[in-house]
Motif scaffolding. Structure first.
Motif, PDB file in Angstrom:
ATOM      1  N   UNK A 124     -20.982  -0.297  30.237  1.00  0.00           N
ATOM      2  CA  UNK A 124     -21.458  -1.538  30.281  1.00  0.00           C
ATOM      3  C   UNK A 124     -20.777  -2.075  31.761  1.00  0.00           C
ATOM      4  N   UNK A 125     -21.343  -2.857  32.442  1.00  0.00           N
ATOM      5  CA  UNK A 125     -20.788  -3.296  33.682  1.00  0.00           C
ATOM      6  C   UNK A 125     -20.162  -4.812  33.458  1.00  0.00           C
ATOM      7  N   UNK A 126     -19.011  -5.105  32.983  1.00  0.00           N
ATOM      8  CA  UNK A 126     -18.367  -6.015  32.518  1.00  0.00           C
ATOM      9  C   UNK A 126     -17.514  -6.959  33.703  1.00  0.00           C
ATOM     10  N   UNK A 155     -15.058 -11.473  23.837  1.00  0.00           N
ATOM     11  CA  UNK A 155     -15.508 -13.073  24.345  1.00  0.00           C
ATOM     12  C   UNK A 155     -17.021 -12.864  24.507  1.00  0.00           C
ATOM     13  N   UNK A 156     -17.618 -14.212  24.749  1.00  0.00           N
ATOM     14  CA  UNK A 156     -19.052 -14.359  25.055  1.00  0.00           C
ATOM     15  C   UNK A 156     -19.268 -13.585  26.368  1.00  0.00           C
ATOM     16  N   UNK A 157     -18.702 -13.747  27.575  1.00  0.00           N
ATOM     17  CA  UNK A 157     -19.130 -12.978  28.853  1.00  0.00           C
ATOM     18  C   UNK A 157     -19.246 -11.530  28.376  1.00  0.00           C
ATOM     19  N   UNK A 158     -18.060 -10.835  27.831  1.00  0.00           N
ATOM     20  CA  UNK A 158     -18.151  -9.622  27.717  1.00  0.00           C
ATOM     21  C   UNK A 158     -19.075  -9.013  26.808  1.00  0.00           C
ATOM     22  N   UNK A 192     -26.423  -6.777  27.253  1.00  0.00           N
ATOM     23  CA  UNK A 192     -27.613  -6.594  28.397  1.00  0.00           C
ATOM     24  C   UNK A 192     -27.556  -5.206  28.896  1.00  0.00           C
ATOM     25  N   UNK A 193     -26.423  -4.422  28.844  1.00  0.00           N
ATOM     26  CA  UNK A 193     -26.542  -3.091  29.243  1.00  0.00           C
ATOM     27  C   UNK A 193     -27.062  -2.321  28.023  1.00  0.00           C
ATOM     28  N   UNK A 205     -34.519   0.462  27.472  1.00  0.00           N
ATOM     29  CA  UNK A 205     -35.772  -0.036  28.355  1.00  0.00           C
ATOM     30  C   UNK A 205     -36.230  -1.140  27.660  1.00  0.00           C
ATOM     31  N   UNK A 206     -35.617  -2.230  27.070  1.00  0.00           N
ATOM     32  CA  UNK A 206     -35.975  -3.285  26.549  1.00  0.00           C
ATOM     33  C   UNK A 206     -35.870  -4.558  27.706  1.00  0.00           C
ATOM     34  N   UNK A 207     -37.050  -4.531  28.211  1.00  0.00           N
ATOM     35  CA  UNK A 207     -37.218  -5.561  29.320  1.00  0.00           C
ATOM     36  C   UNK A 207     -37.423  -6.975  28.793  1.00  0.00           C
ATOM     37  N   UNK A 208     -36.275  -7.698  28.703  1.00  0.00           N
ATOM     38  CA  UNK A 208     -36.256  -9.207  28.403  1.00  0.00           C
ATOM     39  C   UNK A 208     -36.843  -9.384  27.137  1.00  0.00           C
ATOM     40  N   UNK A 209     -36.366  -8.751  26.015  1.00  0.00           N
ATOM     41  CA  UNK A 209     -36.839  -9.031  24.684  1.00  0.00           C
ATOM     42  C   UNK A 209     -36.609 -10.176  24.094  1.00  0.00           C
TER      43      UNK A 209
END
Length: 292
Positions: free
Chosen positions: A9-11, A78-81, A87-88, A94-98
């Protein structure tokens, strides 16, 4: 299908290796389900079969809860992480904006994913983040008490209590308005999930400064609150409506903080309607869209 997924995950703190457990069932547009603090993905079991008739349902254990590993050492829960991790996770599957639905902490995360354009619709059941300071202290105190109790009870005692409606009430009445409806096996499993949740303390600590103050424009948003929620009081739903003025505010009569168990048919209907175009969903759920 139950599985685990390991990914990077790119945090905000750099790339991090994470492993999450999840279950995936059904067909249709994807619907991601996020549970609350101290719980696990099985919180959604009462509604999954109904949802799976119209949606591909993905229920995930959040980092440090259920069967998911905690975040790497030094990484804040936390919320951002956690949002970056989810998101990752969606990208890996391959869930495009579920569509995203969440309860309590999961509701807050669902709103954050909607705000950052990572969800195509959001349904938040008693979401965290709309409290006053006093309400937050009260809720956190209750949660800490539940955690201490879960960790102190011997497993044989939990199993014995779970076999009676009175015992299930003693163990779960804080989150369920109708605890007698929960199966003994589910009560034992969620008591153990709370006791063993490695991410509990860090997640609660990170929540001390959380307030959700952003609008979530451009997508359908539903905020639903149980009329008998004893943890996050229903008046917080009115504040949520002020913050997200385009949201539908839905009352769940007779439901507690975790409403999926109290009225599965109603909650499933709200979730499915929340992931439909707003005109259609507004018409079909107008029966419960009232003041809180």
């Amino acid at each position: 299908m139950s599985a685990t997924l390991s990914f990077t995950a790119p945090t905000e703190h750099g790339p991090q290796d994470v492993t999450l457990a999840y279950a995936r069932v059904g067909t249709g547009e994807p619907l991601l389900l996020l549970h609350g603090i101290g719980h696990h993905r099985q919180a959604w079991d009462p509604v999954v079969d109904i949802l799976a008739t119209e949606r591909e349902v993905i229920a995930v254990d959040l980092p440090g809860f259920g069967e998911s590993a905690p975040l790497p050492s030094g990484l804040p829960h936390d919320l951002p992480t956690t949002g970056a991790v989810l998101a990752a996770f969606c990208a890996e599957l391959d869930l495009d904006r579920p569509h995203v639905a969440g309860n309590s902490l999961g509701g807050l995360l669902a709103l954050e994913l909607g705000r950052t354009r990572l969800a195509r619709s959001v349904t938040a059941l008693s979401p965290a983040g709309f409290w006053t300071r006093t309400e937050r202290r009260y809720a956190f105190g209750v949660l800490q008490g539940m955690r201490r109790t879960a960790r102190s009870l011997p497993l044989p005692l939990v199993e014995r209590l779970s076999r009676t409606a009175l015992g299930r009430t003693a163990l779960t009445s804080t989150i369920y308005a109708r605890p007698g409806r929960r199966s003994p096996e589910a009560v034992v499993a969620e008591t153990l999930a709370l006791a063993h949740a490695e991410g509990f303390a860090q997640t609660l600590r990170a929540g001390r400064s959380v307030l959700f103050t952003h609008d979530v424009p451009g997508i359908p948003v539903t905020v639903a609150w149980g009329s008998r929620d004893r943890l996050l009081l229903p008046r917080q739903g009115v504040r949520a409506k002020r913050v997200v003025p385009g949201a539908r505010l839905v009352r769940l009569p007779g439901c507690g903080h975790v409403p999926m168990n109290d009225d599965p048919a109603l909650v499933a209907r709200v979730l499915l309607d929340g992931s439909r175009p707003q005109e259609a969903s507004a018409a079909s759920t107008s029966f419960s869209t009232v003041g809180l």
